[in-house]
Design an enzyme around this catalytic site. Structure first.
Site, PDB file in Angstrom:
ATOM      1  N   HIS A 101      74.999  33.938 -13.650  1.00  0.00           N
ATOM      2  CA  HIS A 101      76.400  33.714 -13.283  1.00  0.00           C
ATOM      3  C   HIS A 101      76.705  32.225 -13.315  1.00  0.00           C
ATOM      4  O   HIS A 101      75.861  31.401 -12.978  1.00  0.00           O
ATOM      5  CB  HIS A 101      76.719  34.300 -11.903  1.00  0.00           C
ATOM      6  CG  HIS A 101      75.764  33.903 -10.820  1.00  0.00           C
ATOM      7  ND1 HIS A 101      74.519  34.480 -10.678  1.00  0.00           N
ATOM      8  CD2 HIS A 101      75.859  32.985  -9.836  1.00  0.00           C
ATOM      9  CE1 HIS A 101      73.897  33.939  -9.655  1.00  0.00           C
ATOM     10  NE2 HIS A 101      74.681  33.011  -9.122  1.00  0.00           N
ATOM     11  N   LEU A 102      77.937  31.922 -13.717  1.00  0.00           N
ATOM     12  CA  LEU A 102      78.452  30.557 -13.637  1.00  0.00           C
ATOM     13  C   LEU A 102      79.380  30.491 -12.434  1.00  0.00           C
ATOM     14  O   LEU A 102      80.282  31.315 -12.310  1.00  0.00           O
ATOM     15  CB  LEU A 102      79.246  30.190 -14.901  1.00  0.00           C
ATOM     16  CG  LEU A 102      78.554  30.352 -16.255  1.00  0.00           C
ATOM     17  CD1 LEU A 102      79.502  29.892 -17.368  1.00  0.00           C
ATOM     18  CD2 LEU A 102      77.256  29.562 -16.307  1.00  0.00           C
ATOM     19  N   HIS A 103      79.154  29.514 -11.566  1.00  0.00           N
ATOM     20  CA  HIS A 103      80.103  29.266 -10.478  1.00  0.00           C
ATOM     21  C   HIS A 103      81.197  28.342 -11.031  1.00  0.00           C
ATOM     22  O   HIS A 103      80.880  27.291 -11.597  1.00  0.00           O
ATOM     23  CB  HIS A 103      79.433  28.520  -9.327  1.00  0.00           C
ATOM     24  CG  HIS A 103      78.303  29.251  -8.663  1.00  0.00           C
ATOM     25  ND1 HIS A 103      78.435  29.841  -7.420  1.00  0.00           N
ATOM     26  CD2 HIS A 103      77.018  29.452  -9.043  1.00  0.00           C
ATOM     27  CE1 HIS A 103      77.273  30.378  -7.066  1.00  0.00           C
ATOM     28  NE2 HIS A 103      76.393  30.156  -8.032  1.00  0.00           N
TER      29      HIS A 103
HETATM   30  P1  5GP Z   1      73.386  31.814  -6.497  1.00  0.00           P
HETATM   31  O1  5GP Z   1      72.826  31.211  -5.242  1.00  0.00           O
HETATM   32  O2  5GP Z   1      72.540  32.973  -6.989  1.00  0.00           O
HETATM   33  O3  5GP Z   1      73.691  30.821  -7.555  1.00  0.00           O
HETATM   34  O4  5GP Z   1      74.815  32.384  -6.102  1.00  0.00           O
HETATM   35  C1  5GP Z   1      75.052  33.699  -5.724  1.00  0.00           C
HETATM   36  C2  5GP Z   1      76.489  33.772  -5.282  1.00  0.00           C
HETATM   37  O5  5GP Z   1      76.875  35.128  -5.251  1.00  0.00           O
HETATM   38  C3  5GP Z   1      76.753  33.220  -3.875  1.00  0.00           C
HETATM   39  O6  5GP Z   1      77.755  32.206  -3.950  1.00  0.00           O
HETATM   40  C4  5GP Z   1      77.206  34.432  -3.082  1.00  0.00           C
HETATM   41  O7  5GP Z   1      78.214  34.110  -2.137  1.00  0.00           O
HETATM   42  C5  5GP Z   1      77.704  35.377  -4.155  1.00  0.00           C
HETATM   43  N1  5GP Z   1      77.570  36.782  -3.845  1.00  0.00           N
HETATM   44  C6  5GP Z   1      76.459  37.416  -3.391  1.00  0.00           C
HETATM   45  N2  5GP Z   1      76.674  38.731  -3.279  1.00  0.00           N
HETATM   46  C7  5GP Z   1      77.960  38.937  -3.681  1.00  0.00           C
HETATM   47  C8  5GP Z   1      78.776  40.115  -3.781  1.00  0.00           C
HETATM   48  O8  5GP Z   1      78.365  41.238  -3.490  1.00  0.00           O
HETATM   49  N3  5GP Z   1      80.040  39.943  -4.238  1.00  0.00           N
HETATM   50  C9  5GP Z   1      80.544  38.710  -4.580  1.00  0.00           C
HETATM   51  N4  5GP Z   1      81.808  38.654  -4.998  1.00  0.00           N
HETATM   52  N5  5GP Z   1      79.791  37.583  -4.487  1.00  0.00           N
HETATM   53  C10 5GP Z   1      78.527  37.708  -4.043  1.00  0.00           C
END
Ligand code: 5GP
Ligand code: ZN
Length: 111
Positions: free
Chosen positions: A96-98
């Site tokens: 995923h891209l933020h």
């Molecule tokens: P990572 O730390 O893997 O880069 O980011 C994961 C992101 O996914 C986090 O910002 C977290 O808030 C988001 N996230 C986790 N579970 C869910 C979900 O069920 N739905 C949505 N919309 N975001 C999620």
């Protein structure tokens, strides 16, 4: 299917979708860390950027991130981040891209 982003992409878990195309989906982060915080994901499962080999998909993800930024009115600036694997701080193991913005962002990394 135990991957939450695969479930969202399949319409089997709720999300606030802001962009859709045949291969890419973007939705609001559940725990936003900025006024705008959107996640851009491939519909097909890819673990992280480490595993990404499809150049066309890579382009579609980046263009989707740009489209999200424009649709959210982030003309003043924004940031696109992808966390990969353990040391990268990745928590959800589906690429995923933020897209974050809507305020003046601080330094990219703590100094
Ligand atoms: P990572 O730390 O893997 O880069 O980011 C994961 C992101 O996914 C986090 O910002 C977290 O808030 C988001 N996230 C986790 N579970 C869910 C979900 O069920 N739905 C949505 N919309 N975001 C999620
Ligand atoms: Zn997945």
């Amino acid at each position: 299917m135990d991957c939450i982003f695969c479930r969202i992409a399949a319409g089997q878990a709720p999300a606030r979708v802001v962009f859709e195309s045949p291969r890419v989906l973007a939705f609001e982060d559940l725990h936003p860390q900025a006024p705008v915080h959107v996640l851009v994901v491939p519909r097909e499962h890819v673990d992280s950027l480490w595993e990404l080999v499809d150049g066309a998909l890579a382009g579609e993800l980046l263009l989707a991130a740009a489209e999200v930024a424009r649709s959210k009115g982030l003309a003043r600036g924004f940031r696109v981040i992808t966390n990969a694997r353990r040391d990268g701080g990745q928590e959800v193991e589906h690429l995923h891209l933020h897209v974050v913005g809507g305020k003046r962002l601080g330094r990219m990394l703590p100094s």
